[in-house]
Write an enzyme that holds these catalytic residues in place. Sequence first.
Site, PDB file in Angstrom:
ATOM      1  N   CYS A  23       0.827  -1.212   0.000  1.00  0.00           N
ATOM      2  CA  CYS A  23       0.000   0.000   0.000  1.00  0.00           C
ATOM      3  C   CYS A  23       0.864   1.265   0.000  1.00  0.00           C
ATOM      4  O   CYS A  23       1.611   1.502   0.941  1.00  0.00           O
ATOM      5  CB  CYS A  23      -0.903  -0.076   1.235  1.00  0.00           C
ATOM      6  SG  CYS A  23      -1.601   1.470   1.785  1.00  0.00           S
ATOM      7  N   CYS A  26       0.268   3.712   2.874  1.00  0.00           N
ATOM      8  CA  CYS A  26       0.812   3.136   4.122  1.00  0.00           C
ATOM      9  C   CYS A  26       2.291   3.479   4.255  1.00  0.00           C
ATOM     10  O   CYS A  26       2.766   3.806   5.347  1.00  0.00           O
ATOM     11  CB  CYS A  26       0.638   1.616   4.144  1.00  0.00           C
ATOM     12  SG  CYS A  26      -1.077   1.085   4.074  1.00  0.00           S
TER      13      CYS A  26
END
Length: 98
Positions: A23, A26
């Site tokens: 991600c 993230c």
Amino acid sequence: MSKFSEIINQETPVLVDFFGSWCGPCKMMNPILREVKENLGDRVSIIKIDVDKNQPLAAKYQVRGVPTMILFKNGKQVWRQSGVLQKDELINVITASY
């Protein structure tokens, strides 16, 4: 999972970062979380939970998207938000929970 319960049952606020290694947003949170920890030191614990490696835990807390931040104090969820957050916003949320 019992270790997780031990960790979140502290008097000190515990910020849990549910993330995915794949991600992009993230990855953007990593330096922000480091800065939060540098600013707050022992006044907060920050742990990262990979949703792919900890699916039962992610399901228990109904994490549908990453990154999702959940703040616990004494085992209770006191705040939660998904998406990228700024350092000052996180510090304000954590210090408000003292």
